[in-house]
Enzyme design. Structure first.
Site, short mmCIF file in Angstrom:
data_model
loop_
_atom_site.label_atom_id
_atom_site.label_comp_id
_atom_site.label_asym_id
_atom_site.label_seq_id
_atom_site.Cartn_x
_atom_site.Cartn_y
_atom_site.Cartn_z
N ASP A 181 0.76 -1.32 0.17
CA ASP A 181 0.14 0.02 0.11
C ASP A 181 0.95 1.35 0.11
O ASP A 181 1.73 1.15 0.87
CB ASP A 181 -0.88 -0.07 1.15
CG ASP A 181 -2.06 1.02 1.33
OD1 ASP A 181 -3.03 0.75 0.55
OD2 ASP A 181 -1.91 2.16 1.65
N ASN A 189 -3.11 12.78 -3.09
CA ASN A 189 -4.02 13.08 -4.08
C ASN A 189 -4.59 14.63 -3.61
O ASN A 189 -4.72 15.42 -4.60
CB ASN A 189 -5.03 12.13 -4.12
CG ASN A 189 -4.83 11.06 -5.22
OD1 ASN A 189 -3.97 11.31 -5.97
ND2 ASN A 189 -5.55 9.94 -5.14
N ASP A 198 -2.24 9.51 -10.26
CA ASP A 198 -2.26 8.51 -11.38
C ASP A 198 -0.86 8.36 -11.66
O ASP A 198 -0.41 6.97 -12.05
CB ASP A 198 -3.10 8.74 -12.47
CG ASP A 198 -4.47 8.78 -12.05
OD1 ASP A 198 -4.76 8.21 -11.18
OD2 ASP A 198 -5.41 9.10 -12.84
N GLU A 224 -4.81 2.54 -4.17
CA GLU A 224 -3.46 2.53 -4.11
C GLU A 224 -3.09 1.42 -3.63
O GLU A 224 -1.72 1.12 -2.97
CB GLU A 224 -3.09 3.60 -3.00
CG GLU A 224 -3.28 3.51 -1.60
CD GLU A 224 -4.68 4.03 -1.17
OE1 GLU A 224 -4.99 4.32 -0.11
OE2 GLU A 224 -5.47 4.20 -2.23
#
Length: 323
Positions: A181, A189, A198, A224
Site C-alpha cells: 500500500d 491526491n 495516477d 493505491e
C-alpha cells in the site's frame, strides 16, 4: 443463449436458402425461417425435431468430420420432412453445438449449386466465429486488466491466486503473497491532484515490474493497494524480494513537470500454509499490512514478524543453520 450461438443464429437467418444445424445426436438446435417454411413446421416444432435414422446420422456425421468438403446425404426428419442435403462440420467453442453439422437443403437447387453455396456459407460463418473468438479474448483480457497501470486488477489477482493454490497443492511447492500500500496516498491526491496521483501509481507499478520475475504476478487490487504473488518462493526469499522493492521505491522518486515527488510503501507478506485457503492467506497478508501501517509505515511485516534488515538477516541465518 451464448453470444456465439446468437451470432450463428443471426448468420443463418440472413441466408435465403434453408439451413439447419444438427447436434451430435441428430437433433435440430438451430434453423432459419426458410428451413421452417420448407419443412412446414413452426419454430417450436422444428427445434424439437431430429433425424430419423441414428445409424445414418452417425455415418453422415463421421464423414462430415473427416473432411472440409460438404458431404451430400438424404435427410429425413421425424416429422416426415425429407430432402437431399449437404452437411458440413460446425465446431464452435463455448457453445452446446460444438461438433454439430450445418446442413443446407433445397430441392429447387442443383447439387453443384448446393455444394458451392454451402461452402460460401461455411466460409462466412467461420469468419464470424473467428472474429467473435478474438473479441471474446480481448474482452476477457480487458476484464482482468487495470486500465491505468496495465497490470492485473482484483479479478485477475483472484484468478491467478486460485491457479497458484492449485499448483501449490498439486506439486507441494511454497509460494507467498504480498499486499503493498502506498503511504499517505489520499493526502498526496488531495495536495497534488488525481492526475499526479495516477502518475505515481504508474511509476510505482513500472518500477516494481522492472525487478520482478516473469513468473511473478503483480496486480492492482484497489486504489493505491497492490498485490504480488511469488510462485515457488519461501518466506525467507520473499522477504528479500519485498524489502528490495521497498528500498527501490524509496530510492527512485517520481519526477514530473520538473518537480521531485518522493513516496513510500508499506507491505504485508504471508507464506501459504497447508491449512490455508485463498481468503485466509489474503487476510493474513492484509493483517500484516495493517500492522506495518500502525507501526510507522514504509516497512514490511510478515509471518515471522517485522521485516527490517536485522529480521531478514536473522531468518537467513536460521535457514542456513548459522548463528
Amino acid at each position: 443463449m451464448p453470444k456465439s450461438t446468437l451470432i450463428i443464429s443471426a448468420t443463418i437467418q440472413s441466408i435465403p436458402q434453408p439451413i439447419i444445424v444438427l447436434d451430435a445426436d441428430g437433433r435440430i438446435v438451430l434453423a432459419n425461417s426458410r428451413a421452417r417454411d420448407c419443412a412446414g413446421l413452426r419454430e417450436s416444432q422444428l427445434l424439437s425435431d431430429h433425424a430419423v435414422s441414428r445409424r445414418l446420422t452417425d455415418d453422415f456425421f463421421a464423414l462430415c468430420r473427416t473432411t472440409t468438403t460438404p458431404i451430400p446425404s438424404r435427410l429425413k426428419l421425424k416429422s416426415g420432412f425429407e430432402s437431399i442435403a449437404f452437411g458440413h462440420r460446425l465446431a464452435v467453442p463455448d457453445t452446446g453445438i460444438d461438433g454439430a453439422v450445418m446442413i443446407r437443403f433445397d430441392e429447387s437447387m442443383s447439387l453443384s449449386a448446393k455444394f458451392a453455396a454451402l461452402n460460401d456459407d461455411i466460409s462466412s460463418l467461420t469468419s464470424k466465429i473467428r472474429q467473435f473468438g478474438e473479441e471474446k479474448t480481448q474482452l476477457e483480457s480487458l476484464a482482468l486488466t487495470d486500465p491505468l497501470t496495465g497490470i492485473f486488477n482484483r479479478r485477475g489477482f483472484d484468478r491467478e491466486l486460485e491457479k497458484e493454490f492449485s499448483r501449490s497443492n498439486r506439486y507441494s511447492h511454497r509460494f507467498c503473497i504480498t499486499l503493498i500500500d502506498l503511504d499517505h496516498f489520499k493526502s498526496f491526491n488531495d495536495s497534488h491532484g488525481h492526475q499526479l496521483g495516477d502518475e505515481v501509481l504508474i511509476h510505482f507499478a513500472n518500477r516494481c515490474l522492472e525487478h520482478l520475475r516473469q513468473t511473478d504476478v503483480f496486480c492492482r487490487v484497489g486504489g493505491e493497494e497492490f498485490a504480488l504473488i511469488l510462485p515457488e518462493t519461501s518466506l525467507c526469499q520473499a522477504i528479500v524480494v519485498v524489502n528490495r522493492m521497498i528500498d527501490l521505491i524509496n530510492a527512485t522518486p517520481l519526477f514530473s513537470g520538473g518537480e521531485r515527488y518522493a513516496y513510500t510503501a508499506s507491505a504485508g507478506l504471508a507464506e501459504k500454509r497447508d491449512e490455508d485457503m485463498p481468503d485466509t492467506l489474503f487476510q493474513r497478508a492484509d493483517k500484516h499490512l495493517y500492522t506495518a501501517k500502525e507501526n510507522g509505515r514504509a516497512r514490511l511485516v510478515h509471518d515471522a514478524g517485522f521485516g527490517g534488515r536485522a529480521a531478514e538477516d536473522q531468518i537467513l541465518r536460521s535457514r542456513l543453520g548459522t548463528t
